[in-house]
Design a protein around this motif. Structure first.
Motif, PDB file in Angstrom:
ATOM      1  N   LEU A 148     -19.617   7.143  15.477  1.00 38.68           N
ATOM      2  CA  LEU A 148     -18.474   7.578  16.267  1.00 38.68           C
ATOM      3  C   LEU A 148     -18.724   7.265  17.738  1.00 38.68           C
ATOM      4  CD1 LEU A 148     -15.799   9.108  16.624  1.00 38.68           C
ATOM      5  CD2 LEU A 148     -17.139  11.195  16.822  1.00 38.68           C
ATOM      6  N   LEU A 149     -19.909   7.562  18.223  1.00 36.87           N
ATOM      7  CA  LEU A 149     -20.224   7.308  19.629  1.00 36.87           C
ATOM      8  C   LEU A 149     -20.244   5.825  19.953  1.00 36.87           C
ATOM      9  CD1 LEU A 149     -22.973   9.978  20.352  1.00 36.87           C
ATOM     10  CD2 LEU A 149     -20.590   9.987  21.051  1.00 36.87           C
ATOM     11  N   SER A 150     -20.599   5.002  18.982  1.00 33.96           N
ATOM     12  CA  SER A 150     -20.614   3.568  19.254  1.00 33.96           C
ATOM     13  C   SER A 150     -19.207   3.012  19.426  1.00 33.96           C
ATOM     14  CB  SER A 150     -21.352   2.823  18.139  1.00 33.96           C
ATOM     15  OG  SER A 150     -20.621   2.922  16.933  1.00 33.96           O
ATOM     16  N   ARG A 151     -18.197   3.731  18.921  1.00 36.67           N
ATOM     17  CA  ARG A 151     -16.815   3.278  19.047  1.00 36.67           C
ATOM     18  C   ARG A 151     -16.133   3.804  20.304  1.00 36.67           C
ATOM     19  NH1 ARG A 151     -14.314   5.429  14.007  1.00 36.67           N
ATOM     20  NH2 ARG A 151     -16.294   6.375  13.549  1.00 36.67           N
ATOM     21  N   ILE A 152     -16.690   4.826  20.947  1.00 35.73           N
ATOM     22  CA  ILE A 152     -16.079   5.409  22.136  1.00 35.73           C
ATOM     23  C   ILE A 152     -16.695   4.776  23.376  1.00 35.73           C
ATOM     24  CG2 ILE A 152     -15.777   7.499  23.507  1.00 35.73           C
ATOM     25  CD1 ILE A 152     -15.808   9.079  20.925  1.00 35.73           C
ATOM     26  N   THR A 153     -15.827   4.262  24.241  1.00 33.25           N
ATOM     27  CA  THR A 153     -16.288   3.712  25.508  1.00 33.25           C
ATOM     28  C   THR A 153     -15.713   4.565  26.620  1.00 33.25           C
ATOM     29  OG1 THR A 153     -16.261   1.493  24.570  1.00 33.25           O
ATOM     30  CG2 THR A 153     -16.336   1.660  26.961  1.00 33.25           C
ATOM     31  N   LEU A 154     -16.570   5.036  27.505  1.00 36.30           N
ATOM     32  CA  LEU A 154     -16.135   5.825  28.650  1.00 36.30           C
ATOM     33  C   LEU A 154     -16.196   4.964  29.902  1.00 36.30           C
ATOM     34  CD1 LEU A 154     -17.943   9.187  27.887  1.00 36.30           C
ATOM     35  CD2 LEU A 154     -15.526   8.672  27.613  1.00 36.30           C
ATOM     36  N   TYR A 155     -15.182   5.121  30.746  1.00 32.69           N
ATOM     37  CA  TYR A 155     -15.088   4.352  31.973  1.00 32.69           C
ATOM     38  C   TYR A 155     -15.178   5.288  33.173  1.00 32.69           C
ATOM     39  CZ  TYR A 155     -13.400   0.798  28.777  1.00 32.69           C
ATOM     40  OH  TYR A 155     -13.296  -0.081  27.733  1.00 32.69           O
ATOM     41  N   SER A 156     -15.796   4.820  34.224  1.00 29.22           N
ATOM     42  CA  SER A 156     -15.914   5.591  35.460  1.00 29.22           C
ATOM     43  C   SER A 156     -14.616   5.474  36.255  1.00 29.22           C
ATOM     44  CB  SER A 156     -17.078   5.070  36.297  1.00 29.22           C
ATOM     45  OG  SER A 156     -16.764   3.782  36.790  1.00 29.22           O
ATOM     46  N   PRO A 157     -14.407   6.361  37.235  1.00 31.37           N
ATOM     47  CA  PRO A 157     -13.216   6.230  38.088  1.00 31.37           C
ATOM     48  C   PRO A 157     -13.143   4.873  38.792  1.00 31.37           C
ATOM     49  CG  PRO A 157     -14.191   8.387  38.371  1.00 31.37           C
ATOM     50  CD  PRO A 157     -15.130   7.600  37.512  1.00 31.37           C
TER      51      PRO A 157
ATOM     52  N   GLU B  69     -14.212   1.974  37.637  1.00 32.18           N
ATOM     53  CA  GLU B  69     -13.780   0.972  36.662  1.00 32.18           C
ATOM     54  C   GLU B  69     -12.281   1.101  36.369  1.00 32.18           C
ATOM     55  OE1 GLU B  69     -17.754   0.303  33.954  1.00 32.18           O
ATOM     56  OE2 GLU B  69     -16.641   2.197  33.719  1.00 32.18           O
ATOM     57  N   VAL B  70     -11.812   2.334  36.269  1.00 29.45           N
ATOM     58  CA  VAL B  70     -10.385   2.570  36.024  1.00 29.45           C
ATOM     59  C   VAL B  70      -9.571   2.095  37.224  1.00 29.45           C
ATOM     60  CG1 VAL B  70      -8.625   4.347  35.645  1.00 29.45           C
ATOM     61  CG2 VAL B  70     -10.790   4.459  34.420  1.00 29.45           C
ATOM     62  N   ALA B  71     -10.051   2.397  38.420  1.00 28.63           N
ATOM     63  CA  ALA B  71      -9.354   1.979  39.639  1.00 28.63           C
ATOM     64  C   ALA B  71      -9.256   0.460  39.711  1.00 28.63           C
ATOM     65  CB  ALA B  71     -10.080   2.522  40.866  1.00 28.63           C
ATOM     66  N   LYS B  72     -10.323  -0.216  39.358  1.00 33.32           N
ATOM     67  CA  LYS B  72     -10.308  -1.683  39.387  1.00 33.32           C
ATOM     68  C   LYS B  72      -9.292  -2.221  38.372  1.00 33.32           C
ATOM     69  CE  LYS B  72     -13.353  -5.670  39.225  1.00 33.32           C
ATOM     70  NZ  LYS B  72     -14.720  -6.155  39.044  1.00 33.32           N
TER      71      LYS B  72
ATOM     72  N   GLU C 267      -7.720   5.333  25.743  1.00 35.55           N
ATOM     73  CA  GLU C 267      -6.485   6.083  25.515  1.00 35.55           C
ATOM     74  C   GLU C 267      -6.033   6.774  26.796  1.00 35.55           C
ATOM     75  OE1 GLU C 267      -9.191   6.434  23.468  1.00 35.55           O
ATOM     76  OE2 GLU C 267      -8.411   5.220  21.829  1.00 35.55           O
ATOM     77  N   HIS C 268      -6.984   7.278  27.576  1.00 36.55           N
ATOM     78  CA  HIS C 268      -6.643   7.905  28.848  1.00 36.55           C
ATOM     79  C   HIS C 268      -5.977   6.892  29.778  1.00 36.55           C
ATOM     80  CE1 HIS C 268     -10.020  11.105  28.281  1.00 36.55           C
ATOM     81  NE2 HIS C 268      -8.871  11.529  27.770  1.00 36.55           N
ATOM     82  N   VAL C 269      -6.526   5.696  29.858  1.00 31.73           N
ATOM     83  CA  VAL C 269      -5.981   4.663  30.751  1.00 31.73           C
ATOM     84  C   VAL C 269      -4.570   4.288  30.318  1.00 31.73           C
ATOM     85  CG1 VAL C 269      -6.286   2.323  31.639  1.00 31.73           C
ATOM     86  CG2 VAL C 269      -8.284   3.800  31.335  1.00 31.73           C
ATOM     87  N   VAL C 270      -4.351   4.150  29.025  1.00 37.45           N
ATOM     88  CA  VAL C 270      -3.003   3.834  28.516  1.00 37.45           C
ATOM     89  C   VAL C 270      -2.042   4.954  28.880  1.00 37.45           C
ATOM     90  CG1 VAL C 270      -1.641   3.518  26.411  1.00 37.45           C
ATOM     91  CG2 VAL C 270      -3.832   2.346  26.670  1.00 37.45           C
TER      92      VAL C 270
ATOM     93  N   VAL D  54       2.303   7.623  32.209  1.00 34.03           N
ATOM     94  CA  VAL D  54       2.703   8.717  33.092  1.00 34.03           C
ATOM     95  C   VAL D  54       3.401   8.190  34.339  1.00 34.03           C
ATOM     96  CG1 VAL D  54       1.777  10.503  34.639  1.00 34.03           C
ATOM     97  CG2 VAL D  54       0.980  10.373  32.288  1.00 34.03           C
ATOM     98  N   PHE D  55       2.909   7.091  34.885  1.00 34.60           N
ATOM     99  CA  PHE D  55       3.460   6.575  36.127  1.00 34.60           C
ATOM    100  C   PHE D  55       4.441   5.420  35.929  1.00 34.60           C
ATOM    101  CE2 PHE D  55      -0.252   8.899  37.477  1.00 34.60           C
ATOM    102  CZ  PHE D  55       0.264   9.608  38.554  1.00 34.60           C
ATOM    103  N   GLU D  56       4.869   5.210  34.705  1.00 31.77           N
ATOM    104  CA  GLU D  56       5.833   4.144  34.419  1.00 31.77           C
ATOM    105  C   GLU D  56       7.205   4.534  34.951  1.00 31.77           C
ATOM    106  OE1 GLU D  56       7.261   1.544  30.581  1.00 31.77           O
ATOM    107  OE2 GLU D  56       6.661   3.602  30.270  1.00 31.77           O
ATOM    108  N   LYS D  57       7.874   3.594  35.575  1.00 33.99           N
ATOM    109  CA  LYS D  57       9.239   3.814  36.067  1.00 33.99           C
ATOM    110  C   LYS D  57      10.172   2.919  35.271  1.00 33.99           C
ATOM    111  CE  LYS D  57       7.962   6.441  39.441  1.00 33.99           C
ATOM    112  NZ  LYS D  57       7.947   7.840  39.220  1.00 33.99           N
TER     113      LYS D  57
END
Length: 118
Positions: A16-25, A27-30, A62-65, A70-73
């Protein structure tokens, strides 16, 4: 009695952990082409989804998506804007007895401009 799953519980967790990738703020900002500060501020104000691990914000794909959603207009409807449409003048309501309509005074600069000798 044996369980249906022959894998030890530790092996299941590691897959399960090998399938989850966490990104830092950062990386998300970039990826979102915004500042790291903005990502952290939105998370702090609970406007975007995040995971709090080890005292820092972490984000899954999923958070990034969801952040993008959330901010889609969406485009406005095809009706003309209120400023473009002809406005119908509204009638003023009757004033209660004993009250007067307030009128703005002329600014002092305008008063002085009309004086002789200025």
């Amino acid at each position: 009695m044996k369980s249906r799953d022959s894998e030890p519980s530790g092996a299941r967790g590691s897959s399960l952990l090998s399938r989850i990738t966490l990104y830092s703020p950062a990386e998300v900002a970039k990826a979102l082409r915004c500042s790291e500060w903005w990502v952290k501020e939105q998370a702090r104000k609970r406007r975007i989804p995040f995971t709090w691990l080890g005292g820092s914000y972490q984000f899954t794909e999923e958070h990034v998506v969801e952040i993008i959603r959330v901010f889609e207009k969406t485009p406005a409807s095809m009706t003309p804007a209120p400023s473009a449409a002809r406005r119908v003048p509204q009638q003023r309501k009757a004033l209660p007895a004993g009250s007067a309509l307030l009128v703005a005074r002329v600014p002092r600069r305008a008063q002085r401009a009309g004086e002789p000798g200025s």
